[in-house]
Write a protein that holds these residues in place. Structure first.
Motif, PDB file in Angstrom:
ATOM      1  N   THR A  24       0.849  -1.187   0.000  1.00  0.00           N
ATOM      2  CA  THR A  24       0.000   0.000   0.000  1.00  0.00           C
ATOM      3  C   THR A  24       0.887   1.241   0.000  1.00  0.00           C
ATOM      4  O   THR A  24       2.099   1.157   0.259  1.00  0.00           O
ATOM      5  CB  THR A  24      -0.895   0.032   1.243  1.00  0.00           C
ATOM      6  N   ILE A  25       0.280   2.382  -0.271  1.00  0.00           N
ATOM      7  CA  ILE A  25       1.025   3.644  -0.231  1.00  0.00           C
ATOM      8  C   ILE A  25       1.623   3.846   1.159  1.00  0.00           C
ATOM      9  O   ILE A  25       2.785   4.235   1.302  1.00  0.00           O
ATOM     10  CB  ILE A  25       0.113   4.832  -0.588  1.00  0.00           C
ATOM     11  N   ALA A  26       0.857   3.559   2.193  1.00  0.00           N
ATOM     12  CA  ALA A  26       1.333   3.737   3.568  1.00  0.00           C
ATOM     13  C   ALA A  26       2.542   2.848   3.844  1.00  0.00           C
ATOM     14  O   ALA A  26       3.506   3.277   4.495  1.00  0.00           O
ATOM     15  CB  ALA A  26       0.207   3.422   4.552  1.00  0.00           C
ATOM     16  N   GLU A  27       2.492   1.611   3.363  1.00  0.00           N
ATOM     17  CA  GLU A  27       3.620   0.691   3.571  1.00  0.00           C
ATOM     18  C   GLU A  27       4.869   1.162   2.830  1.00  0.00           C
ATOM     19  O   GLU A  27       5.984   1.072   3.354  1.00  0.00           O
ATOM     20  CB  GLU A  27       3.233  -0.715   3.108  1.00  0.00           C
ATOM     21  N   LEU A  28       4.674   1.681   1.634  1.00  0.00           N
ATOM     22  CA  LEU A  28       5.815   2.183   0.859  1.00  0.00           C
ATOM     23  C   LEU A  28       6.406   3.429   1.511  1.00  0.00           C
ATOM     24  O   LEU A  28       7.631   3.589   1.563  1.00  0.00           O
ATOM     25  CB  LEU A  28       5.380   2.486  -0.577  1.00  0.00           C
ATOM     26  N   GLN A  29       5.530   4.312   2.003  1.00  0.00           N
ATOM     27  CA  GLN A  29       6.017   5.511   2.688  1.00  0.00           C
ATOM     28  C   GLN A  29       6.828   5.145   3.920  1.00  0.00           C
ATOM     29  O   GLN A  29       7.872   5.746   4.213  1.00  0.00           O
ATOM     30  CB  GLN A  29       4.833   6.408   3.084  1.00  0.00           C
ATOM     31  N   LYS A  30       6.368   4.133   4.642  1.00  0.00           N
ATOM     32  CA  LYS A  30       7.091   3.683   5.833  1.00  0.00           C
ATOM     33  C   LYS A  30       8.459   3.120   5.448  1.00  0.00           C
ATOM     34  O   LYS A  30       9.462   3.377   6.128  1.00  0.00           O
ATOM     35  CB  LYS A  30       6.273   2.613   6.562  1.00  0.00           C
ATOM     36  N   LEU A  31       8.499   2.371   4.340  1.00  0.00           N
ATOM     37  CA  LEU A  31       9.767   1.818   3.868  1.00  0.00           C
ATOM     38  C   LEU A  31      10.719   2.928   3.453  1.00  0.00           C
ATOM     39  O   LEU A  31      11.906   2.902   3.798  1.00  0.00           O
ATOM     40  CB  LEU A  31       9.507   0.880   2.687  1.00  0.00           C
ATOM     41  N   LEU A  32      10.207   3.912   2.736  1.00  0.00           N
ATOM     42  CA  LEU A  32      11.047   5.035   2.299  1.00  0.00           C
ATOM     43  C   LEU A  32      11.541   5.850   3.491  1.00  0.00           C
ATOM     44  O   LEU A  32      12.688   6.317   3.500  1.00  0.00           O
ATOM     45  CB  LEU A  32      10.259   5.928   1.336  1.00  0.00           C
ATOM     46  N   ASP A  33      10.683   6.021   4.492  1.00  0.00           N
ATOM     47  CA  ASP A  33      11.049   6.802   5.680  1.00  0.00           C
ATOM     48  C   ASP A  33      12.020   6.056   6.598  1.00  0.00           C
ATOM     49  O   ASP A  33      12.590   6.647   7.520  1.00  0.00           O
ATOM     50  CB  ASP A  33       9.798   7.175   6.485  1.00  0.00           C
ATOM     51  N   SER A  34      12.192   4.752   6.357  1.00  0.00           N
ATOM     52  CA  SER A  34      13.075   3.963   7.215  1.00  0.00           C
ATOM     53  C   SER A  34      14.548   4.303   6.990  1.00  0.00           C
ATOM     54  O   SER A  34      15.395   3.971   7.811  1.00  0.00           O
ATOM     55  CB  SER A  34      12.858   2.455   6.973  1.00  0.00           C
ATOM     56  N   LYS A  35      14.829   4.979   5.887  1.00  0.00           N
ATOM     57  CA  LYS A  35      16.195   5.403   5.590  1.00  0.00           C
ATOM     58  C   LYS A  35      16.300   6.905   5.812  1.00  0.00           C
ATOM     59  O   LYS A  35      15.453   7.667   5.364  1.00  0.00           O
ATOM     60  CB  LYS A  35      16.564   5.065   4.145  1.00  0.00           C
ATOM     61  N   HIS A  36      17.355   7.322   6.502  1.00  0.00           N
ATOM     62  CA  HIS A  36      17.533   8.747   6.766  1.00  0.00           C
ATOM     63  C   HIS A  36      18.060   9.450   5.523  1.00  0.00           C
ATOM     64  O   HIS A  36      18.977   8.954   4.867  1.00  0.00           O
ATOM     65  CB  HIS A  36      18.499   8.956   7.932  1.00  0.00           C
ATOM     66  N   PRO A  37      17.466  10.606   5.170  1.00  0.00           N
ATOM     67  CA  PRO A  37      17.934  11.329   3.986  1.00  0.00           C
ATOM     68  C   PRO A  37      19.375  11.782   4.128  1.00  0.00           C
ATOM     69  O   PRO A  37      19.799  12.206   5.199  1.00  0.00           O
ATOM     70  CB  PRO A  37      16.976  12.518   3.899  1.00  0.00           C
ATOM     71  N   SER A  38      20.110  11.659   3.053  1.00  0.00           N
ATOM     72  CA  SER A  38      21.499  12.094   3.041  1.00  0.00           C
ATOM     73  C   SER A  38      21.814  12.659   1.667  1.00  0.00           C
ATOM     74  O   SER A  38      21.611  11.996   0.655  1.00  0.00           O
ATOM     75  CB  SER A  38      22.440  10.921   3.333  1.00  0.00           C
ATOM     76  N   PHE A  39      22.248  13.892   1.642  1.00  0.00           N
ATOM     77  CA  PHE A  39      22.578  14.526   0.379  1.00  0.00           C
ATOM     78  C   PHE A  39      24.077  14.784   0.283  1.00  0.00           C
ATOM     79  O   PHE A  39      24.531  15.719  -0.351  1.00  0.00           O
ATOM     80  CB  PHE A  39      21.798  15.834   0.236  1.00  0.00           C
ATOM     81  N   SER A  40      24.850  13.920   0.928  1.00  0.00           N
ATOM     82  CA  SER A  40      26.302  14.083   0.907  1.00  0.00           C
ATOM     83  C   SER A  40      26.909  13.707  -0.440  1.00  0.00           C
ATOM     84  O   SER A  40      28.034  14.065  -0.734  1.00  0.00           O
ATOM     85  CB  SER A  40      26.943  13.246   2.019  1.00  0.00           C
ATOM     86  N   HIS A  41      26.145  12.958  -1.251  1.00  0.00           N
ATOM     87  CA  HIS A  41      26.646  12.548  -2.554  1.00  0.00           C
ATOM     88  C   HIS A  41      25.702  13.012  -3.662  1.00  0.00           C
ATOM     89  O   HIS A  41      24.486  12.905  -3.529  1.00  0.00           O
ATOM     90  CB  HIS A  41      26.795  11.024  -2.618  1.00  0.00           C
ATOM     91  N   HIS A  42      26.282  13.521  -4.719  1.00  0.00           N
ATOM     92  CA  HIS A  42      25.485  13.949  -5.861  1.00  0.00           C
ATOM     93  C   HIS A  42      25.084  12.774  -6.738  1.00  0.00           C
ATOM     94  O   HIS A  42      24.156  12.881  -7.532  1.00  0.00           O
ATOM     95  CB  HIS A  42      26.262  14.965  -6.696  1.00  0.00           C
ATOM     96  N   VAL A  43      25.786  11.655  -6.595  1.00  0.00           N
ATOM     97  CA  VAL A  43      25.508  10.492  -7.426  1.00  0.00           C
ATOM     98  C   VAL A  43      25.882   9.221  -6.681  1.00  0.00           C
ATOM     99  O   VAL A  43      26.811   9.220  -5.867  1.00  0.00           O
ATOM    100  CB  VAL A  43      26.293  10.583  -8.761  1.00  0.00           C
ATOM    101  N   ASN A  44      25.133   8.158  -6.925  1.00  0.00           N
ATOM    102  CA  ASN A  44      25.415   6.854  -6.317  1.00  0.00           C
ATOM    103  C   ASN A  44      25.166   5.749  -7.332  1.00  0.00           C
ATOM    104  O   ASN A  44      24.242   5.827  -8.129  1.00  0.00           O
ATOM    105  CB  ASN A  44      24.517   6.602  -5.099  1.00  0.00           C
ATOM    106  N   GLU A  45      25.992   4.718  -7.260  1.00  0.00           N
ATOM    107  CA  GLU A  45      25.773   3.546  -8.106  1.00  0.00           C
ATOM    108  C   GLU A  45      24.756   2.660  -7.395  1.00  0.00           C
ATOM    109  O   GLU A  45      25.029   2.131  -6.323  1.00  0.00           O
ATOM    110  CB  GLU A  45      27.077   2.792  -8.336  1.00  0.00           C
ATOM    111  N   VAL A  46      23.575   2.504  -7.972  1.00  0.00           N
ATOM    112  CA  VAL A  46      22.497   1.767  -7.308  1.00  0.00           C
ATOM    113  C   VAL A  46      22.281   0.374  -7.906  1.00  0.00           C
ATOM    114  O   VAL A  46      21.497  -0.422  -7.380  1.00  0.00           O
ATOM    115  CB  VAL A  46      21.175   2.568  -7.377  1.00  0.00           C
ATOM    116  N   TRP A  47      22.942   0.078  -8.996  1.00  0.00           N
ATOM    117  CA  TRP A  47      22.918  -1.214  -9.676  1.00  0.00           C
ATOM    118  C   TRP A  47      24.210  -1.228 -10.495  1.00  0.00           C
ATOM    119  O   TRP A  47      24.699  -0.163 -10.856  1.00  0.00           O
ATOM    120  CB  TRP A  47      21.678  -1.312 -10.570  1.00  0.00           C
TER     121      TRP A  47
END
Length: 202
Positions: A24-47
């Motif tokens: 659900t949207i609520a479950e996805l929001q909770k998953l996204l909120d489980s990680k603390h925002p960090s803007f220390s990097h302009h780019v990241n290799e995600v795959w």
């Protein structure tokens, strides 16, 4: 007795029912909120060879060269503060998606074309692709998630978790809803394909 595993209702014998529990949207929001925002990097290799970043990295040709970027997908093509263009020269293949970071914007119309662009880049030996928008957390992240779902058969939850291993993301609520629909569509298509294969065997 049935048990819940990876979003499926699995039978005790290890067989899967054709019932997929979509997040659900609520479950996805909770998953996204489980990680603390960090803007220390302009780019990241995600795959492997797939980079997710912002406007700063997209405009920094030296950094692009250091990363070995050969393909760029701009998810904010032509938008304010992110006027995409294809003047990178012959060394970079460019593709622009004119998306707004608005819950009302239909990003789903670009899911398959953007995924094909990324797939083409990643199946070419030695090539690397940067997917970016203005900040690199909503529009571009949504297209990366769609790619992982379409070409690597990850569920939406699995795709988010994979990207979150290396970068904080936050697609807007409208994009999340469109990704849920994609999740449903892909699961339905794969379930149908499996049933047809079983019928042919029998």
């Amino acid at each position: 007795m049935a048990e819940e595993t990876e979003g499926y209702t699995a039978l005790s014998k290890g067989e899967e029912k054709q019932t997929y529990i979509h997040p659900t949207i609520a479950e996805l929001q909770k998953l996204l909120d489980s990680k603390h925002p960090s803007f220390s990097h302009h780019v990241n290799e995600v795959w492997p060879n797939l980079y997710l970043g912002d406007l700063f990295i997209a405009k920094n040709r030296y950094e692009l060269w250091k990363l070995g970027i050969t393909y760029i997908l701009n998810a904010a093509h032509g938008r304010r503060l992110c006027e995409g263009n294809n003047d990178y020269g012959a060394t970079i293949t460019y593709h622009g998606v004119p998306a707004n970071d608005s819950p009302d914007f239909d990003m789903s119309q670009y899911f398959y074309s953007a995924s094909e662009f990324i797939h083409k880049a990643l199946t070419s030996p030695g090539d690397r692709v940067l997917v970016h928008c203005a900040v690199g957390i909503s529009r571009s992240a949504t297209l990366v998630l769609a790619y992982l779902m379409i070409h690597h058969h990850l569920s939406l939850t699995q795709a988010i978790e994979k990207v979150q291993e290396n970068r904080w993301i936050c697609p807007n609520i409208g994009f999340l809803q469109q990704l849920i629909h994609l999740d449903e569509e892909l699961h339905s298509a794969r379930s149908k394909n499996m049933q047809e294969q079983k019928a042919e065997i029998c």
